[in-house]
Design a protein around this motif. Structure first.
Motif, PDB file in Angstrom:
ATOM      1  N   TRP A 105       0.819  -1.209   0.000  1.00 39.37           N
ATOM      2  CA  TRP A 105       0.000   0.000   0.000  1.00 39.37           C
ATOM      3  C   TRP A 105       0.859   1.268   0.000  1.00 39.37           C
ATOM      4  N   TYR A 116      -2.458   3.977  -6.436  1.00 35.14           N
ATOM      5  CA  TYR A 116      -2.877   2.640  -6.853  1.00 35.14           C
ATOM      6  C   TYR A 116      -3.959   2.063  -5.944  1.00 35.14           C
ATOM      7  N   LYS A 117      -4.392   2.797  -4.922  1.00 36.96           N
ATOM      8  CA  LYS A 117      -5.384   2.267  -3.980  1.00 36.96           C
ATOM      9  C   LYS A 117      -6.826   2.381  -4.476  1.00 36.96           C
ATOM     10  N   GLN A 169      -8.681  -2.352  -7.089  1.00 33.84           N
ATOM     11  CA  GLN A 169      -7.437  -1.679  -6.693  1.00 33.84           C
ATOM     12  C   GLN A 169      -6.342  -2.148  -7.637  1.00 33.84           C
TER      13      GLN A 169
END
Length: 650
Positions: free
Chosen positions: A460, A465-466, A482
């Protein structure tokens, strides 16, 4: 112009080893955007010749966050041990040792930076009491003509040569005296020279301590009648440097006394090593009783117990005569914990060796060398070098037979940041441990083993990119909840639309290796398809799943020495009912922590409505017939041949 950029760098022009314990630089960065940026500040030390880089030996990085709000100054501080650093200097062949600091907001491979050079000065203040404080008296008993072609009778020189001490500083006078006599020859004159020898390490993958040598005479004085000669150490004389970081430089000095005799072409030569230091050393009388004194060249800031970077055996000296030998049987890396975030912090190297002797002996000079190397194309360079030497005390003797010794690797302290070390990558990035009992200058190692280094990355770590990600093209749409995934788990892509018939997924790895240069760093880039999966779509809302191999390196954006960058993309190729394709390239992030994703359960596959209809077979096959269509003759539908078969009229 970029919204964030470096405007200036300010740092001291000189760092002195007797004063400074840090490299410092003040970097001014302008950020006129509303975003937070990251800037990298790199302190470099390297050997070069013009614009051609021989190798780097120092590349220390720091990152600073650049907040919005215009122009601000940021300070970078790097803890260094300058008494081990080679000083800034030039060599007779045009090569030089150079230091600089550069700062950039852009990625390193864009080569958009501001740079400033600075100097490093080495000083030497001897630890006291030192052997060099005492006078040296050499008894001379030398046969001059012995061993010549004509086998003449020896013409001996007898007497004494003496120096008041063997440690001097620039500007100080060196007195060399003698009382010599010969049996039949007449001495024409004496010549005294101050010699300086420099050794600079070369970059050689087959010899880790290969060096180039430069030998010059700084001063020279002749005498015909006197019984002594005086030389003044010139101001430009370097201090004596027995060791330096990464074995970059060695500087040694000696007094050379040449005696020219009549009827003899070559002079008789005597050599006496001396020490050139930064401060004048007072001479003392040698005490009647033996007292412990320092013999090696050590600065007052040098720790006596920290001699990992020192090889006590000079290659000119004859190896000690021993009636025993040490054979290294096995070399292994232990205490590497795979499940921890920092698996190398407790790593050590176990050495199993056999003492071949008839009685207990002292262990001397068991040597270890750890290197981190990069091979890109035809280029080789090092980014990590660590040496250790095991010398047991005189009171500790080892019995004949098998023994073991453990070397602690340097990852438990702050010397190397294990969280950003590049991982092992086949022949491109490799960590190797070498062990031997000979001087490292001889480049003889009895055993080698590889140290496998992995990289721990947070899944994370990248905010971008979350969130969910969707791409829609025509009648098809792909969706990802995601774009950050854990290696060893799955990439999950949901497909929507009525027309898709086939899907092909490709996990692509893009790798960039740094090729260092003096001004513009180059990149060695490669692309590799890690895995490919093709499948038929048999439902309206299909979920495409690919397993990510566990043994691949994670995504890497920040790396030690900027050695490596790794990016991953997932390419999706969708084939529609008409035969044409839609292509999607999705950047993804692969980490090592849990991604909290589960593979969804899909309903059972059902045949599509337009299933293939097969005619009932004939009870009796008709006679073979050919239908003529211009020049091409096609086979009847009942002839079982591939569709590309045709018949041609003769």
């Amino acid at each position: 112009m970029d919204l964030a950029y470096v405007t200036s760098i300010d740092c001291p022009s000189v760092f002195d080893s007797s004063v400074d314990n840090f490299f410092t630089a003040d970097v001014t960065i302008n950020n006129s955007s509303d975003l937070v940026h990251s800037a990298q500040i790199v302190f470099r030390g390297y050997v070069c010749k013009g614009d051609r880089l021989h190798y780097e030996f120092f590349h220390e990085q720091q990152w600073v966050l650049v907040e919005p709000g215009g122009e601000k100054s940021h300070r970078a501080v790097v803890d260094v041990w300058l008494p081990r650093f080679p000083p800034t200097m030039k060599f007779p062949d045009g090569s030089e040792i150079t230091y600089s600091v550069r700062a950039s907001v852009a990625p390193w491979f864009d080569n958009v930076y501001i740079e400033k050079k600075f100097e490093v000065r080495r000083s030497l203040i001897l630890k006291m009491p030192h052997e060099a404080c005492y006078s040296v008296e050499h008894m001379v008993n030398k046969c001059v003509e012995h061993g010549s072609i004509l086998h003449k009778k020896c013409d001996p020189i007898n007497g004494h040569i003496f120096l008041d001490k063997t440690a001097f500083c620039p500007g100080e006078e060196i007195h060399v005296g003698w009382e010599l006599k010969t049996e039949k020859s007449v001495i024409e004159h004496f010549t005294c020279k101050l010699a300086q020898r420099m050794e600079v390490r070369e970059s050689d993958p087959s010899n880790y301590l290969a060096t180039r040598r430069f030998f010059i005479f700084l001063r020279e004085q002749k005498s015909t009648t006197n019984s002594s000669i005086s030389l003044v150490v010139p101001p430009e004389c370097f201090i004596s440097i027995p060791m330096s970081l990464w074995n970059v430089l060695v500087v040694k000095h000696e007094i050379v006394l040449e005696i020219k005799m009549q009827k003899r072409k070559q002079p008789v030569v005597f050599r006496y090593p001396i020490i050139i230091c930064s401060e004048e050393v007072a001479k003392h009388k040698r005490p009647r009783e033996a007292v412990p004194v320092f013999k090696r060249i050590q600065d007052v800031d040098d720790d006596s117990d920290d001699d990992d970077d020192y090889d006590s055996e000079d290659e000119e000296e004859e190896p000690p005569k021993r009636d025993y030998s040490v054979d290294i049987e096995k070399l292994s890396v232990t205490n590497v914990i795979e499940s921890e975030q920092k698996p190398l912090e407790r790593a050590d190297v176990g050495v199993i060796f056999i003492m071949n002797s008839s009685e207990p002996q002292q262990l001397k000079s068991l040597r270890l060398l750890l290197t981190g190397e990069v091979r890109v194309g035809g280029l080789w360079y090092e980014f990590l070098r660590f040496k250790a030497i095991a010398n047991l005390s005189h009171n500790t003797l080892l019995s004949p037979g098998e023994h073991n010794f453990r070397f602690q690797l340097p990852f438990s302290d702050s010397q190397y940041d294990t969280s950003i070390l590049p991982p092992t990558l086949g022949d491109e990035i490799k960590y190797t441990v070498h062990a031997g009992t000979e001087s490292l200058r001889k480049n003889v190692f009895q055993q080698r083993c590889e140290l496998l280094v992995d990289r721990f990355i947070d899944t994370w770590a990248k905010e971008a990119y979350k969130p969910p990600y969707t791409e829609e093209y025509g009648a098809t749409k792909i969706h990802l909840s995601q774009r950050c995934f854990k290696r060893g788990k799955h990439v999950i892509v949901a497909l929507q639309g009525s027309e898709p018939r086939y899907v092909k997924g490709t996990l692509v790895q893009r790798k960039r290796l740094r090729v260092p240069n003096v001004k513009l760093d180059e990149s060695y880039c490669s692309r590799r398809n890690v895995r490919i999966i093709e499948e038929e779509i048999r439902r309206k809302n299909h979920v495409h799943v690919m397993h990510i191999p566990y043994n691949i390196p994670p995504s890497i954006e920040i790396c030690y020495w900027n050695v490596l960058q790794i990016e991953y993309h997932y390419e999706v190729e969708i084939t529609l009912e008409g035969g044409h394709t839609h292509n999607h390239t999705i950047p993804i992030w692969i980490g090592c922590t849990e991604d909290n994703l589960l593979v969804p359960v899909q309903p059972e596959e059902t045949l599509p409505e337009n299933a293939l209809v097969v005619d009932e077979p004939y009870e009796e096959l008709p006679e073979f017939e050919v239908v003529h269509t211009e020049d091409t003759h096609e086979h009847p539908y009942w002839v079982e041949r591939i569709n590309t078969d045709t018949y041609y009229q003769n």
